[in-house]
Enzyme design. Structure first.
Site, PDB file in Angstrom:
ATOM      1  N   GLU A   1       0.856  -1.186   0.000  1.00 24.79           N
ATOM      2  CA  GLU A   1       0.000   0.000   0.000  1.00 24.79           C
ATOM      3  C   GLU A   1       0.889   1.231   0.000  1.00 24.79           C
ATOM      4  O   GLU A   1       2.062   1.154   0.352  1.00 24.79           O
ATOM      5  CB  GLU A   1      -0.883   0.023   1.257  1.00 24.79           C
ATOM      6  CG  GLU A   1      -1.888  -1.097   1.332  1.00 24.79           C
ATOM      7  CD  GLU A   1      -2.599  -1.130   2.686  1.00 24.79           C
ATOM      8  OE1 GLU A   1      -2.818  -0.044   3.267  1.00 24.79           O
ATOM      9  OE2 GLU A   1      -2.896  -2.232   3.153  1.00 24.79           O
TER      10      GLU A   1
ATOM     11  N   LYS B   1       2.347   4.619   1.559  1.00 25.37           N
ATOM     12  CA  LYS B   1       2.558   5.126   2.919  1.00 25.37           C
ATOM     13  C   LYS B   1       2.093   6.575   2.919  1.00 25.37           C
ATOM     14  O   LYS B   1       2.629   7.400   2.202  1.00 25.37           O
ATOM     15  CB  LYS B   1       4.039   5.026   3.284  1.00 25.37           C
ATOM     16  CG  LYS B   1       4.458   5.898   4.438  1.00 25.37           C
ATOM     17  CD  LYS B   1       4.904   5.088   5.624  1.00 25.37           C
ATOM     18  CE  LYS B   1       5.153   5.949   6.856  1.00 25.37           C
ATOM     19  NZ  LYS B   1       4.040   6.821   7.245  1.00 25.37           N
TER      20      LYS B   1
ATOM     21  N   ARG C   1      -1.995   9.201  11.853  1.00 23.87           N
ATOM     22  CA  ARG C   1      -2.462   7.838  12.128  1.00 23.87           C
ATOM     23  C   ARG C   1      -3.615   7.906  13.107  1.00 23.87           C
ATOM     24  O   ARG C   1      -3.534   8.625  14.117  1.00 23.87           O
ATOM     25  CB  ARG C   1      -1.313   7.028  12.725  1.00 23.87           C
ATOM     26  CG  ARG C   1      -1.625   5.568  13.024  1.00 23.87           C
ATOM     27  CD  ARG C   1      -1.370   4.728  11.811  1.00 23.87           C
ATOM     28  NE  ARG C   1      -1.721   3.321  11.998  1.00 23.87           N
ATOM     29  CZ  ARG C   1      -0.837   2.375  12.327  1.00 23.87           C
ATOM     30  NH1 ARG C   1       0.417   2.684  12.519  1.00 23.87           N
ATOM     31  NH2 ARG C   1      -1.229   1.105  12.451  1.00 23.87           N
TER      32      ARG C   1
ATOM     33  N   ARG D   1      -2.077   8.614  17.575  1.00 23.46           N
ATOM     34  CA  ARG D   1      -0.949   7.893  18.175  1.00 23.46           C
ATOM     35  C   ARG D   1      -0.652   8.350  19.593  1.00 23.46           C
ATOM     36  O   ARG D   1      -0.216   7.583  20.445  1.00 23.46           O
ATOM     37  CB  ARG D   1       0.320   8.079  17.339  1.00 23.46           C
ATOM     38  CG  ARG D   1       0.456   7.182  16.144  1.00 23.46           C
ATOM     39  CD  ARG D   1       0.720   5.729  16.501  1.00 23.46           C
ATOM     40  NE  ARG D   1       1.980   5.493  17.193  1.00 23.46           N
ATOM     41  CZ  ARG D   1       3.163   5.458  16.620  1.00 23.46           C
ATOM     42  NH1 ARG D   1       3.270   5.658  15.327  1.00 23.46           N
ATOM     43  NH2 ARG D   1       4.243   5.216  17.311  1.00 23.46           N
TER      44      ARG D   1
ATOM     45  N   GLU E   1      -5.459   6.418   8.359  1.00 21.07           N
ATOM     46  CA  GLU E   1      -4.756   7.685   8.387  1.00 21.07           C
ATOM     47  C   GLU E   1      -5.708   8.813   8.020  1.00 21.07           C
ATOM     48  O   GLU E   1      -6.469   8.691   7.054  1.00 21.07           O
ATOM     49  CB  GLU E   1      -3.629   7.612   7.345  1.00 21.07           C
ATOM     50  CG  GLU E   1      -2.533   8.571   7.560  1.00 21.07           C
ATOM     51  CD  GLU E   1      -1.245   7.901   8.041  1.00 21.07           C
ATOM     52  OE1 GLU E   1      -1.243   6.705   8.380  1.00 21.07           O
ATOM     53  OE2 GLU E   1      -0.240   8.619   8.097  1.00 21.07           O
TER      54      GLU E   1
ATOM     55  N   ARG F   1       6.416  -3.702  16.451  1.00 20.04           N
ATOM     56  CA  ARG F   1       7.070  -3.338  15.193  1.00 20.04           C
ATOM     57  C   ARG F   1       7.804  -4.595  14.751  1.00 20.04           C
ATOM     58  O   ARG F   1       9.020  -4.674  14.767  1.00 20.04           O
ATOM     59  CB  ARG F   1       8.050  -2.185  15.470  1.00 20.04           C
ATOM     60  CG  ARG F   1       8.397  -1.324  14.278  1.00 20.04           C
ATOM     61  CD  ARG F   1       9.455  -0.291  14.640  1.00 20.04           C
ATOM     62  NE  ARG F   1       8.958   0.805  15.466  1.00 20.04           N
ATOM     63  CZ  ARG F   1       8.281   1.857  15.008  1.00 20.04           C
ATOM     64  NH1 ARG F   1       8.019   1.957  13.734  1.00 20.04           N
ATOM     65  NH2 ARG F   1       7.861   2.807  15.832  1.00 20.04           N
TER      66      ARG F   1
ATOM     67  N   LYS G   1       7.962  -0.293   6.243  1.00 19.53           N
ATOM     68  CA  LYS G   1       7.713   0.942   5.496  1.00 19.53           C
ATOM     69  C   LYS G   1       8.981   1.400   4.797  1.00 19.53           C
ATOM     70  O   LYS G   1      10.081   1.276   5.330  1.00 19.53           O
ATOM     71  CB  LYS G   1       7.178   2.041   6.419  1.00 19.53           C
ATOM     72  CG  LYS G   1       8.112   2.453   7.529  1.00 19.53           C
ATOM     73  CD  LYS G   1       7.471   3.536   8.401  1.00 19.53           C
ATOM     74  CE  LYS G   1       8.330   3.797   9.629  1.00 19.53           C
ATOM     75  NZ  LYS G   1       7.655   4.646  10.616  1.00 19.53           N
TER      76      LYS G   1
END
Lengths: 545, 322
Positions: free
Chosen positions: A232, A234, A239, A254, A282, A394, A400
């Site tokens: 996808e 970025k 976010r 976030r 987002e 993560r 990313k």
């Protein structure tokens, strides 16, 4: 509560995470079923069980209550607050010798918080605080207040409390973490863990779950197995996690703040969905089918009041890319492709402001990357097929790819003391670039240096001081920092006419002198090099940019 | 008595005596051997024998102008009577009582009321006029009792050693450094000492404070506590692992010292008095007039004025670290 304060002191006195967990878990294990959730809540610095309840007690009320007791002048007390840097700690220290030192139980602490909450008038809160101050042990009061001010400052993150809850109950940390993430109620999870009923902890909406994070990679060619991924764009937005059920909508960012009032058009669209959902995605400023620069969104967020004009100038959309909950089912462990299918079904037939992020099989990543950039996005996110939604992790199931941006060498022109733990340190720096023979400010940064570098600058900067205005120390240009940032934008805030997005200090360039700092010309170049790709025509024509 | 305050020190002009002068003078009283008090050579130097020997060790002076005044000993000087009185601080620290034309002036130097781990205990001296320090002259500073401090120092060391980590105590070159070595030795804990703290250990030993120590060696810190001046910290961190830092200081009374001193464990023990000690010393002196020097002088003088005392801050020099 006295024992609570003592344990907190012990936790503060060790730097070892393992030891903090041990101290806490031993304490938690010995608590009654009534006290266990209470203590867990206090450890998370939440005085009241109802998350939305605010005590509305700030420094000035605390000081007012204190001044009823202390014999010293207000200026002395203010100086003491400043030197200590934490209201709870200052209160505890100042009250030494002035209180009756009666014990405070955990139950009575909770009762006091409730009474403070229900006494609606400021004067009532102050007189209640005064009587509390007079009655109990200073150290207990210190932590009693820290729970109110929202940070115990004993080197304790919520994750450590979670680990201690698990250790106290002999449960697996991961099971506790997951239960806490889905329910948002660590105090209740603690009790469930003790009773061996973690599996029965239900998901609930309207608390922020931890976001799954993507591992950063600098170059497309670092991806070794490009063919397996789902890809996808970025996005360069904010976010957000949207919770909706019935008429209720909450949008968490976030920083875990609730922000639905900032995005009324998104909130309204989600409210109209005939489902209970948690969506991950987002928020983007959006016009004509493509994103506006982040700066536009920032401009909208900086408005105190959302006028019809700004809503019209900077429309926003929610680009959804994951679904964590749907009509009673928690989907965190559901494989990516199935979540994706549910997301598409749920949002089928919707247009802006509720979009689904396009997803493709990865074929040529280089081409995809360039296309994403041309669409005005930051780069790519790669997602591993079959992966679960790993809250707060993560793990590498998401990757990313962003193009690394240039850094600038800048000169410190002013410094300020920080807050909290940094209250005694000059830790906030204003910095400038060269414009011919003069320096023009371009930004301010707080993070990136090591503690010892900050201390060194705290000693050094006063010797460069030219002028002190309030909290700000203006200094002779001498110190060069290298700063990284996410974007350069036009701004009237600084004399350079530009501002940096997310500036952070990369390193202290002791090898450089101010005349070697970067110039305004270079900043202009960097800005223009980027503007060509990023800014849509409609946006450029708007006034005030 | 006329007292002149300046960045050069405190000057009693009627008798021609300086107190802790910053530059060479004809005659000077040195309250103790810290470098911000015992700074330069003077024609005539009044000080306790212990202070004189520390001062000589530091500056490499000859003894020609030394006028040792032991505790409770008097000397006549230009029509005044000088008496050295015990002060809790570092080894040899003393207050000076100056009696002149019927007036009694006491200069505390750096002082606390609680007994130190090494050195004598303060005896408060009745006087008309008191010059007192206020390094920690705000009511947020509360320090440990001496015995508690001793236990906390040994306790932290033992706990770290039990966990196979190395306890490191950051201490000043002269004073707390030696006190910690002494306290750890007395508790039977092996100590490695690093840096300038070593120079003064023999003098402490000679004064009756036994120390058992070894010079620091990066290869063999295992199983010993380390006492080091803060300046050598980076070197230490580069050469050893599993270090756990304790900060023993008055500033350790505030949690923000953890960041400031980069130490996980705080032990609020100082060679200066905490707020209550300072207040007690002022009160028991009976002084009607109080001049406050060093640290939070303005604030502390204001607090004293509120109690009806004629107190003022006297600018001597900028506040600095302990």
């Amino acid at each position: 509560m006295d024992r609570f304060a003592q344990v907190c002191d012990e936790v503060a006195q060790t730097g070892s995470r393992r030891k903090k967990v041990r101290l806490l878990s031993e304490y938690l294990r010995g608590l009654s079923d009534e006290d266990l959730p209470r203590v867990v809540r206090f450890l998370c610095a939440r005085p009241l069980a109802r998350t939305e309840a605010e005590l509305s007690i700030g420094h000035s009320r605390l000081r007012d209550a204190l001044m009823e007791i202390l014999p010293w002048e207000p200026e002395i007390v203010r100086l003491c607050f400043r030197e200590v840097g934490d209201a709870g700690e200052a209160i505890g220290l100042l009250l030494e010798g002035f209180t009756r030192r009666e014990p405070m139980t955990l139950a009575s602490a909770e009762l006091l918080y409730q009474r403070l909450y229900y006494s609606r008038r400021a004067a009532g809160k102050v007189s209640l605080l005064t009587s509390i101050f007079l009655q109990h042990r200073p150290r207990t009061l210190q932590y009693f207040i820290k729970v109110i001010t929202g940070d115990l400052r004993i080197g304790l993150k919520e994750k450590i409390v979670e680990e201690a809850v698990a250790a106290a109950a002999g449960a697996a940390h991961d099971t506790v973490r997951k239960a806490s993430n889905r329910s948002g109620d660590l105090p209740a999870v603690a009790l469930a863990a003790r009773r061996g009923r973690l599996h029965a902890v239900e998901a609930s909406l309207f608390h922020a779950m931890d976001f799954m994070l993507a591992k950063p990679v600098d170059q497309v060619r670092e991806i070794l197995d490009p063919a397996i991924w789902l890809v996808e764009d970025k996005y360069d937005g904010i976010r957000a996690q949207i919770h909706a059920s019935g008429d209720k909508v909450m949008i968490f960012t976030r920083s875990l703040d609730e922000a639905s009032s900032s995005y009324p058009e998104i909130a309204a669209a989600v409210q109209a969905l005939p489902h209970s959902v948690v969506l991950d995605g987002e928020v983007l400023a959006w016009r004509g089918g493509s994103p506006l620069p982040f700066f536009a969104l920032q401009r909208r967020l900086s408005r105190k009041r959302l006028t019809a004009e700004i809503l019209e100038q900077v429309p926003v959309i929610f680009m959804a890319y994951d679904i964590l909950y749907l009509d009673g089912d928690l989907l965190l462990d559901t494989p990516l492709e199935q979540r994706r299918a549910l997301l598409e079904q749920t949002l089928a037939g919707h247009g802006a402001p509720l979009l689904v992020s396009p997803q493709q099989r990865a074929d040529n990543l280089e081409t995809r990357f360039t296309e994403a950039r041309e669409r005005g996005n930051e780069g790519l996110v790669l997602k591993r097929p079959g992966s679960a939604y790993e809250s707060g992790r993560r793990s590498g199931a998401w990757v990313k790819i962003k193009r690394p941006y240039a850094t600038l060498d800048v000169v410190i022109t002013a410094a300020e003391r920080g807050h909290g733990k940094r209250a005694t340190l000059l830790s906030d720096y204003t910095f400038a670039i060269r414009d011919g023979a003069r320096l023009v400010n371009i930004g301010k940064a707080y993070s990136g240096l090591t503690d010892s570098e900050i201390r060194e600058l705290t000693r050094l900067l006063p010797s460069l001081a030219q002028e002190e205005s309030g909290r700000v120390l203006l200094v002779r240009p001498a110190i060069v920092l290298e700063v990284a940032f996410d974007a350069i934008q036009r701004s009237k805030r600084h004399a350079s006419g530009y501002a940096l997005r997310f500036p952070r200090i990369v390193r202290w360039r002791r090898d450089k002198t101010p005349d070697q700092a970067d110039s305004l010309a270079r900043v202009r170049q960097l800005h223009e090099g980027r503007a060509g790709v990023r800014q849509s025509r409609a946006f450029l024509n708007e006034p005030g940019i | 008595m006329r007292i002149e305050y300046s960045p050069r020190g405190i000057f009693l002009s009627e008798i021609g005596l300086w107190l802790d002068a910053q530059e060479p003078q004809e005659a000077c009283w040195i309250s103790h051997a810290h470098s911000d008090h015992a700074r330069s050579p003077h024609g005539t130097v009044f000080a306790t024998p212990a202070t004189l020997s520390l001062y000589r060790t530091r500056l490499g002076l000859d003894e020609a102008g030394f006028r040792p005044l032991d505790y409770h000993e008097c000397a006549e000087f230009h029509g005044a009577r000088l008496t050295a009185c015990p002060a809790s601080h570092i080894l040899g620290a003393a207050q000076l009582l100056v009696e002149h034309r019927g007036e009694r002036l006491v200069y505390t130097g750096d002082i606390k009321l609680r007994p130190p781990l090494c050195g004598c205990a303060t005896e408060t001296v009745a006087c008309d006029h008191l010059i007192i320090e206020s390094t920690f002259g705000l009511p947020i500073f509360h320090f440990l009792e001496t015995e508690q401090a001793r236990r906390r120092i040994a306790g932290f060391a033992r706990e770290c050693l039990d966990e196979q980590t190395t306890p490191v105590f950051l201490g000043s070159t002269l004073g707390r450094g030696q006190e910690m070595v002494h306290a750890l030795s007395e508790a039977g804990i092996p100590v490695s000492v690093h840096g300038a703290i070593v120079h003064y250990l023999p003098l402490y030993e000679a004064a009756g404070y036994p120390v058992q120590w070894e010079p620091y060696d990066a290869e063999s810190t295992k199983g010993t506590a380390v006492v080091v001046t803060p300046g050598l910290r980076d070197q230490l961190e580069a050469s050893a692992r599993n270090l756990r830092f304790a900060y023993v200081s008055g500033w350790a009374a505030l949690a923000n010292a953890r960041l400031g001193a980069r130490a996980e464990h705080l032990i609020p023990y100082s060679d200066h008095g905490d707020f209550q000690e300072l207040i007690s010393m002022v009160q028991s002196s009976g002084a009607r007039r109080v001049d406050v020097v060093h640290g939070y002088a303005e604030a502390f003088a204001r607090i004293l004025r509120q109690t009806g005392c004629d107190a003022r801050a006297a600018g001597v020099r900028a506040p600095e670290d302990e």
